[in-house]
Design a protein around this motif. Structure first.
Motif, short mmCIF file in Angstrom:
data_model
loop_
_atom_site.label_atom_id
_atom_site.label_comp_id
_atom_site.label_asym_id
_atom_site.label_seq_id
_atom_site.Cartn_x
_atom_site.Cartn_y
_atom_site.Cartn_z
N GLU A 98 90.12 67.05 144.71
CA GLU A 98 90.93 68.15 145.20
C GLU A 98 92.04 67.38 145.75
O GLU A 98 93.02 68.03 144.96
CB GLU A 98 90.49 69.43 146.15
N LEU A 121 88.99 70.61 137.19
CA LEU A 121 87.70 69.38 136.80
C LEU A 121 88.12 69.49 135.26
O LEU A 121 88.09 68.52 134.76
CB LEU A 121 85.99 70.12 136.72
N SER A 146 81.02 70.33 133.98
CA SER A 146 80.64 71.08 135.21
C SER A 146 82.03 72.29 135.31
O SER A 146 81.74 73.26 135.85
CB SER A 146 81.04 69.66 136.44
N GLY A 147 83.28 71.93 135.01
CA GLY A 147 84.12 72.64 134.37
C GLY A 147 83.75 73.59 133.18
O GLY A 147 84.20 75.55 134.13
N LYS A 191 88.99 79.07 140.09
CA LYS A 191 89.65 77.57 140.69
C LYS A 191 88.90 76.45 140.29
O LYS A 191 89.73 75.55 140.56
CB LYS A 191 90.00 77.65 141.95
N ASP A 192 87.63 76.11 140.74
CA ASP A 192 86.90 74.84 140.54
C ASP A 192 86.82 74.43 138.93
O ASP A 192 87.85 73.12 138.87
CB ASP A 192 85.13 74.99 141.42
N ARG A 250 83.85 80.63 138.82
CA ARG A 250 84.72 80.23 139.79
C ARG A 250 85.95 79.63 138.93
O ARG A 250 85.91 78.10 138.70
CB ARG A 250 83.44 78.44 140.36
N ALA A 253 81.30 76.33 135.89
CA ALA A 253 82.14 76.57 136.84
C ALA A 253 82.23 78.00 136.16
O ALA A 253 82.43 78.75 136.76
CB ALA A 253 83.28 76.11 137.46
#
Length: 298
Positions: A234, A291, A275-276, A286-287, A284, A279
């Motif tokens: 972030e 990513l 991971s993106g 925003k995460d 999720r 998410a």
């Protein structure tokens, strides 16, 4: 004893097992049994805690502080126990007792509120990298840990199934392709932490910093180091020079730990995209945005 699982754990398990299971339902009884069997006194539940296990700060019958950890079978607690036993406290938290089949570990008490992440960024990366280096050892004979090829194979398949978004598809294609290139070379067979990042390194008494919470895997060191590259993502995204900072971080970590820079870059890309996409899949956004933007820089 009154017990309520941390909200973070409940939410995370809902993402990984959307159809549910009975582990959370049985958890209060499992905690009570584990505490009674070992004659422990519970001080408190660690919150917000992890995403795949519950951690309680306890004291043993002789007053020694310790940590009691309970995890569902899908979190592979028996694999964590085998890795911690093999490391024997060198670079990682020391295991005091384990019942891997029941998903129960009794561990030495570290300082749960003080992680490497609390240090300034440059110092944090240095200390984290030094801790990680100590964990990269030959795996124990007679225990079949999951390999990097096996784990990333499942992840690549899940990414491909989820890549319906036209903006995400090119990154998924690139990540899957780089994985195939990386695995084409003869594999390096080191025991790896598997989920290493700054928040997984806590202050200790016998050593300044010790790793916790491994999801061990056997493979090349660059795979383990790749997750550390995107720590504080972030902050990287918020920085106008985030892309150049990321490239410098890859170069410096590769040089300091004697890892091939291009292989580190490749695994950093794969792990960030995986991971993106995950998410996105579990809601999720925003995460996922952070990513995937990071992955575009790599």
């Amino acid at each position: 004893m009154a017990f309520e699982p941390p909200r973070r754990l409940v939410r995370a398990l809902g993402e990984t097992a959307p159809n549910g299971d009975d582990w959370l339902e049985k958890l209060p009884d499992a905690v009570e049994q584990a505490v009674a069997l070992r004659e422990l006194t519970v001080e408190r539940v660690q919150v917000p805690g992890g995403r795949s296990s519950v951690v309680l700060l306890v004291r043993r019958a002789d007053g020694t502080p310790a940590v009691l950890k309970l995890a569902p079978r899908r979190a592979r607690p028996e694999s964590e126990a085998a890795a911690l036993a093999h490391w024997g406290g060198l670079g990682a938290v020391r295991m005091l007792e384990a019942d891997g089949a029941a998903g129960v570990l009794l561990l030495e008490r570290l300082h749960p509120e003080v992680s490497v992440r609390s240090l300034p960024e440059a110092k944090a990366l240095l200390e984290a990298a030094g801790t990680l280096r100590r964990l990269w050892v030959e795996p124990p004979s007679g225990y079949a840990f999951e390999t990097v090829a096996e784990r990333t194979g499942r992840q690549a398949a899940a990414m491909t199934r989820s890549a319906g978004d036209a903006e995400v598809a090119p990154l998924v294609t690139a990540a899957v392709a780089v994985r195939e290139e990386l695995l084409a070379a003869p594999p390096e067979g080191r025991l790896l932490h598997g989920t290493f990042r700054q928040s997984k390194v806590l202050a200790g008494e016998r050593m300044p910093w010790l790793a916790v919470g491994p999801d061990p895997v056997v493979g090349e060191c660059a795979f383990d180091l790749a997750r550390l590259v995107r720590d504080r993502v972030e902050d990287l995204i918020a920085s106008p020079s985030g892309a150049s900072i990321t490239r410098r971080r890859i170069r410096r970590l590769a040089e300091s730990l004697e890892v091939d820079q291009e292989r580190l870059r490749g695994w950093t890309l794969f792990r960030a995209v995986e991971s993106g996409v995950r998410a996105l899949r579990v809601g999720r956004p925003k995460d996922a945005e952070l990513l995937l933007e990071f992955a575009g820089w790599v």
